[in-house]
Design an enzyme around this catalytic site. Structure first.
Site, PDB file in Angstrom:
ATOM      1  N   ILE A  51       0.827  -1.204   0.000  1.00  0.00           N
ATOM      2  CA  ILE A  51       0.000   0.000   0.000  1.00  0.00           C
ATOM      3  C   ILE A  51       0.860   1.250   0.000  1.00  0.00           C
ATOM      4  CG2 ILE A  51      -1.748   1.294   1.270  1.00  0.00           C
ATOM      5  CD1 ILE A  51      -2.818  -1.336   2.336  1.00  0.00           C
ATOM      6  N   ASP A  94       1.489  14.599  14.179  1.00  0.00           N
ATOM      7  CA  ASP A  94       1.748  14.424  12.744  1.00  0.00           C
ATOM      8  C   ASP A  94       0.433  14.332  11.974  1.00  0.00           C
ATOM      9  OD1 ASP A  94       3.277  14.239  10.491  1.00  0.00           O
ATOM     10  OD2 ASP A  94       3.688  12.093  10.684  1.00  0.00           O
ATOM     11  N   PHE A 102       9.820   4.745   8.759  1.00  0.00           N
ATOM     12  CA  PHE A 102      10.015   3.726   9.796  1.00  0.00           C
ATOM     13  C   PHE A 102       9.226   2.448   9.545  1.00  0.00           C
ATOM     14  CE2 PHE A 102      10.358   7.967  11.742  1.00  0.00           C
ATOM     15  CZ  PHE A 102      11.680   7.924  12.165  1.00  0.00           C
ATOM     16  N   SER A 103       8.397   2.415   8.510  1.00  0.00           N
ATOM     17  CA  SER A 103       7.564   1.233   8.291  1.00  0.00           C
ATOM     18  C   SER A 103       7.089   1.189   6.850  1.00  0.00           C
ATOM     19  CB  SER A 103       6.360   1.251   9.239  1.00  0.00           C
ATOM     20  OG  SER A 103       5.529   2.379   8.958  1.00  0.00           O
ATOM     21  N   GLU A 104       6.541   0.063   6.468  1.00  0.00           N
ATOM     22  CA  GLU A 104       5.850  -0.095   5.204  1.00  0.00           C
ATOM     23  C   GLU A 104       4.513  -0.779   5.459  1.00  0.00           C
ATOM     24  OE1 GLU A 104       8.071  -2.467   2.501  1.00  0.00           O
ATOM     25  OE2 GLU A 104       7.964  -4.297   3.725  1.00  0.00           O
ATOM     26  N   VAL A 105       3.532  -0.448   4.656  1.00  0.00           N
ATOM     27  CA  VAL A 105       2.173  -0.932   4.864  1.00  0.00           C
ATOM     28  C   VAL A 105       1.815  -1.887   3.735  1.00  0.00           C
ATOM     29  CG1 VAL A 105      -0.229  -0.280   5.203  1.00  0.00           C
ATOM     30  CG2 VAL A 105       1.587   1.241   5.997  1.00  0.00           C
ATOM     31  N   GLY A 133       6.915   4.316   4.497  1.00  0.00           N
ATOM     32  CA  GLY A 133       7.380   5.503   5.179  1.00  0.00           C
ATOM     33  C   GLY A 133       8.797   5.337   5.659  1.00  0.00           C
TER      34      GLY A 133
END
Length: 420
Positions: free
Chosen positions: A10, A128, A15-18, A13
């Site tokens: 999807i 944020d 710090f993460s991936e979705v 970022g």
């Protein structure tokens, strides 16, 4: 993660991936936020702010739902299984030629203010708020990505470089980390304008350009505001006076109430900026409050009808003793009789009638035992006739309740060995 099947990516970022995942247990689709950081223990995972915040804030209709936390001790990987939404606000307005209707804008902003009010009341501020972190599914708006959140009661100063630059409040730009939950309202105001006009309000290239763009629109702040900011800034600064052009009216569908709320959300001084609970009571959301009130009223009518069907009366069972359970059938027949009116039991004590025989509860008090005779062979005792008292002596009705001295005699005392 063996209980989930990866469907596609999807987004990603810092710090993460979705990922979009399908559960092999129920077949439903979820959003999996895979953390890039490696964790060493379950305690470290449980201390993660995002997990603590989502657990505290859920469930709420305008907060992203956290379904499961998946942690692999061997690899140290962590994944948050969350509710899958259709899109975010940025994807909604990106490439759009015509702005949304004011009714739709009002609906989305009311839900955003409700989500901010909920997290602030629970001692958390997001830090944020931006279109990418505001998710939509079937006209329901939910706030997500709490990776940067902090406690309202935590000690200042906070991280200086926080929030995306275009949505960063002046106190975040001009102080060394001395800001409060009011920064979320500034960011929400910037999102407000962007939804309405399809253009960012303060698209700064860097921090200095960001401050300059804010001053171009709002103007330089009052001296008292600058003094407060200077007290928490190691470097001194001054700005030449600028009046400001005002918020550009790039769209014609903004009502005066809409502009009033927008100006209140992007007030330069955080102490003068509107709070989330105050924004919910703004005249701009009057129609939303009426709609919500009608929905709550219809829900209450569905759950509590005006003329509900009377259930079988149970209150009489509280007055029936174990020995008097045989009376239930006769009492129920009398209550179900169509000609009977009034409550199921007497609201006032009736006058005592001494004719006939009455069944007694096993909880009869000692004061009644002085009047009632003892039954024989398990039969109900017979009431003894009471003495008639002349009317002249009945000056106080409470005196009739006192037992006669003859009925409360103590047993005779027999001396044994000179001791009582």
């Amino acid at each position: 993660m063996k209980n989930y099947k990866a469907i596609g990516k999807i987004g990603e970022g810092t710090f993460s991936e979705v990922m979009k995942m399908q559960s092999l247990r129920d077949g439903n689709y979820y959003a999996c936020k895979q953390m890039k950081q490696r964790f060493e223990s379950v305690e470290q995972v449980n201390n993660l702010r995002e997990i603590q915040a989502l657990r505290r804030l859920n469930p709420h209709p305008n907060i992203l739902t956290l379904h499961e936390v998946v942690f692999d001790r061997k690899s140290g990987s962590l994944a948050l299984i969350c509710e899958l939404m259709d899109m975010n606000i940025y994807e909604l307005i990106r490439g759009r030629r015509y702005p949304l209707s004011e009714k739709t804008i009002m609906h989305y902003m009311y839900q955003l203010c409700k989500s901010l009010d909920h997290i602030h009341r629970n001692g958390i501020f997001h830090r944020d708020v931006k279109p990418e972190n505001i998710l939509i599914k079937q006209d329901v708006l939910k706030l997500g990505d709490f990776g940067s959140c902090r406690s309202v009661y935590s000690k200042q100063p906070y991280t200086e470089y926080i929030s995306t630059r275009w949505y960063r409040a002046p106190e975040c730009l001009l102080t060394d980390g001395f800001y409060t939950y009011k920064m979320d309202l500034w960011s929400a105001g910037c999102v407000f304008y962007e939804i309405a006009s399809l253009q960012p309000l303060f698209p700064g290239v860097n921090e200095l350009d960001q401050i300059s763009r804010i001053h171009d629109v709002i103007g330089t702040p009052a001296q008292k505001t600058l003094t407060k900011f200077k007290q928490s800034r190691a470097m001194n600064f001054d700005f030449p006076f600028k009046r400001g052009s005002g918020i550009p009216l790039l769209t014609t569908n903004l009502s005066p109430q809409c502009l009033s709320l927008l100006h209140a959300m992007v007030a330069y001084d955080p102490d003068e900026r509107i709070a989330a609970h105050q924004a919910l009571q703004h005249p701009y959301f009057q129609e939303q409050r009426k709609t919500e009130k009608r929905a709550v009223g219809s829900h209450r009518k569905a759950c509590f009808p005006e003329h509900p069907v009377a259930p079988e009366p149970l209150s009489n069972s509280c007055w029936i003793s174990k020995e008097g359970r045989k009376q239930k059938q006769s009492l129920k027949q009398e209550e179900d009789h169509p000609k009977r009116q009034g409550p199921a039991y007497a609201m006032e004590l009736p006058k005592l009638k001494l004719s006939g025989v009455a069944k007694l509860s096993s909880y009869s008090s000692p004061t009644l035992q002085s009047v009632l005779g003892s039954g024989t062979h398990g039969k109900a005792p017979v009431l003894r006739p009471l003495k008639c008292i002349p009317a002249s002596k009945k000056t106080d009705p409470r005196k009739d309740l006192k037992p006669a001295p003859q009925q409360c005699r103590l047993p005779t005392i027999v001396r044994k060995g000179g001791r009582y």
